[in-house]
Design a protein around this motif. Structure first.
Motif, PDB file in Angstrom:
ATOM      1  N   ALA A   1       0.833  -1.207   0.000  1.00 46.12           N
ATOM      2  CA  ALA A   1       0.000   0.000   0.000  1.00 46.12           C
ATOM      3  C   ALA A   1       0.865   1.255   0.000  1.00 46.12           C
ATOM      4  CB  ALA A   1      -0.903   0.020   1.225  1.00 46.12           C
ATOM      5  N   TYR A   2       2.038   1.139   0.587  1.00 49.79           N
ATOM      6  CA  TYR A   2       2.960   2.280   0.684  1.00 49.79           C
ATOM      7  C   TYR A   2       4.347   1.724   1.015  1.00 49.79           C
ATOM      8  CZ  TYR A   2       1.418   1.373   5.484  1.00 49.79           C
ATOM      9  OH  TYR A   2       1.061   0.754   6.661  1.00 49.79           O
TER      10      TYR A   2
ATOM     11  N   VAL B   1      -3.604  -5.583   1.237  1.00 48.97           N
ATOM     12  CA  VAL B   1      -3.497  -4.772   2.459  1.00 48.97           C
ATOM     13  C   VAL B   1      -4.457  -5.377   3.483  1.00 48.97           C
ATOM     14  CG1 VAL B   1      -2.837  -2.601   1.340  1.00 48.97           C
ATOM     15  CG2 VAL B   1      -5.267  -3.203   1.572  1.00 48.97           C
TER      16      VAL B   1
ATOM     17  N   ASN C   1      -6.965   1.398   3.739  1.00 48.71           N
ATOM     18  CA  ASN C   1      -5.644   1.345   3.101  1.00 48.71           C
ATOM     19  C   ASN C   1      -5.739   0.927   1.652  1.00 48.71           C
ATOM     20  OD1 ASN C   1      -4.324   2.249   5.321  1.00 48.71           O
ATOM     21  ND2 ASN C   1      -3.547   0.251   5.972  1.00 48.71           N
TER      22      ASN C   1
ATOM     23  N   GLU D   1      -6.937   4.064  -0.276  1.00 48.62           N
ATOM     24  CA  GLU D   1      -5.842   5.059  -0.372  1.00 48.62           C
ATOM     25  C   GLU D   1      -4.734   4.565  -1.315  1.00 48.62           C
ATOM     26  OE1 GLU D   1      -6.428   6.838   4.186  1.00 48.62           O
ATOM     27  OE2 GLU D   1      -4.620   5.692   3.648  1.00 48.62           O
TER      28      GLU D   1
END
Ligand code: NAP
Ligand code: GCO
Length: 267
Positions: A20-21, A42, A47, A50
């Motif tokens: 996710a990041y 995720v 999440n 996003e």
């Protein structure tokens, strides 16, 4: 083989866990830029939503699943769904991971076990779910995200070091057991990378000075800086592409030289 062909992932399907990041998102980004279809998972709808915006802003049409990598039933269902929709999973990056920084004798067994479950058992679960399809398809690439703590210990990270040390050996064992099916399983061992996971180690002090650990890591790194998630993109593309078809069971440390260096003498 032409250079562009050696590093092309056109037509490949890549599953990056926990992307996710942070590091996972950066790794997925370079795989997408090389032509791969990106699938990630995720733990929450928030999440997921996003992350999809983040991927779209990066020009990447990714597919996301809500799946906790410790839930074997959910992982099997996710893998089955991916294979049904896309025909294969050619590249797996076991990236999802947590850390708990607690002195060992103060750490609860529950906390220790949670780190082991996510950072070591889950890569086993996901790889076990994906490998049969890779065998059927004539091969594949597995990249396990290891750590400096696959080689070194330090105060408060006993569970994490145990997990990442185990992940190094799981990587070598998958390479040993499934190399015969043209599966290359390698690790990437990031050094200290500026992501949410290490944010507490870089927080400015009340007096505005740098965190002591921030100063420590910069002194321990020959390149005198923290790594960025983008520093991992070239090594990731290498291990995900034809360029590494005869590299197996290797942990590629991307640490600015930390493992090679005794550290700068304090001034
Ligand atoms: P991060 O910013 O904390 O991101 C971790 C990711 O893993 C998040 O997307 C998180 O999703 C996901 N995740 C955690 N537990 C999960 C679970 N049970 N099921 C599914 N997803 C889960 O960490 P990072 O710095 O990017 O690190 C990524 C990997 O690199 C980890 O394996 C870490 O150990 C390793 N690593 C990091 C560094 C570093 O310096 N940052 C260095 C070496 C290795 P949620 O949002 O749902 O929590
Ligand atoms: C820590 C850090 C490290 C990094 C990374 C180093 O507390 O020491 O979080 O563990 O996350 O794993 O390679």
């Amino acid at each position: 083989m032409e250079i562009h062909e050696m590093f092309s992932l056109k037509g490949k399907v890549a599953l990056v866990t926990g992307a996710a990041y942070g590091i996972g998102f950066s790794m997925a980004t370079i795989l997408a830029k090389a032509g791969a279809k990106i699938i990630f998972n995720v733990r929450s709808q928030k999440n997921l939503d996003e992350a999809l915006v983040r991927y779209k802003e990066a020009g990447i049409e990714a597919k996301g699943y809500i799946c906790n990598v410790t839930n074997e039933e959910a992982v099997i269902a996710m893998v089955k769904d991916i294979i049904k929709e896309y025909g294969s999973i050619d590249i797996l990056i076991n990236n999802a991971g947590i850390i708990k920084r607690v002195p060992m004798i103060e750490m609860s067994t529950e906390d220790f076990s949670e780190v082991i479950d996510i950072d070591l058992v889950a890569p086993f679960i996901v790889a076990k779910a994906v490998i049969p399809n890779m065998i059927k398809n004539g091969g594949g690439k597995i990249i396990n995200v290891c750590s400096m703590m696959s080689e070194l210990g330090r105060e408060t990270v006993s569970a994490y070091a145990a997990a990442k040390g185990g992940l190094k050996m799981l990587t070598k064992n998958i390479a040993s057991e499934y190399g015969q099916y043209n599966i290359q399983c390698n690790g990437i061992g990031p050094g200290y990378i500026a992501t949410p996971q290490t944010a507490p180690l870089r927080e400015k002090q009340a007096d505005g000075s740098r965190h002591p650990f921030d100063q420590f890591i910069v002194a321990k790194t020959p390149q005198e800086r923290w790594g960025t998630p983008e520093d991992l993109q070239g090594p990731t593309l290498f291990l995900a592409s034809k360029a590494s078809d005869f590299v197996n069971g290797h942990i590629l440390y991307v640490d600015g030289g930390i493992l090679a260096y005794i550290g700068k003498q304090p001034s």
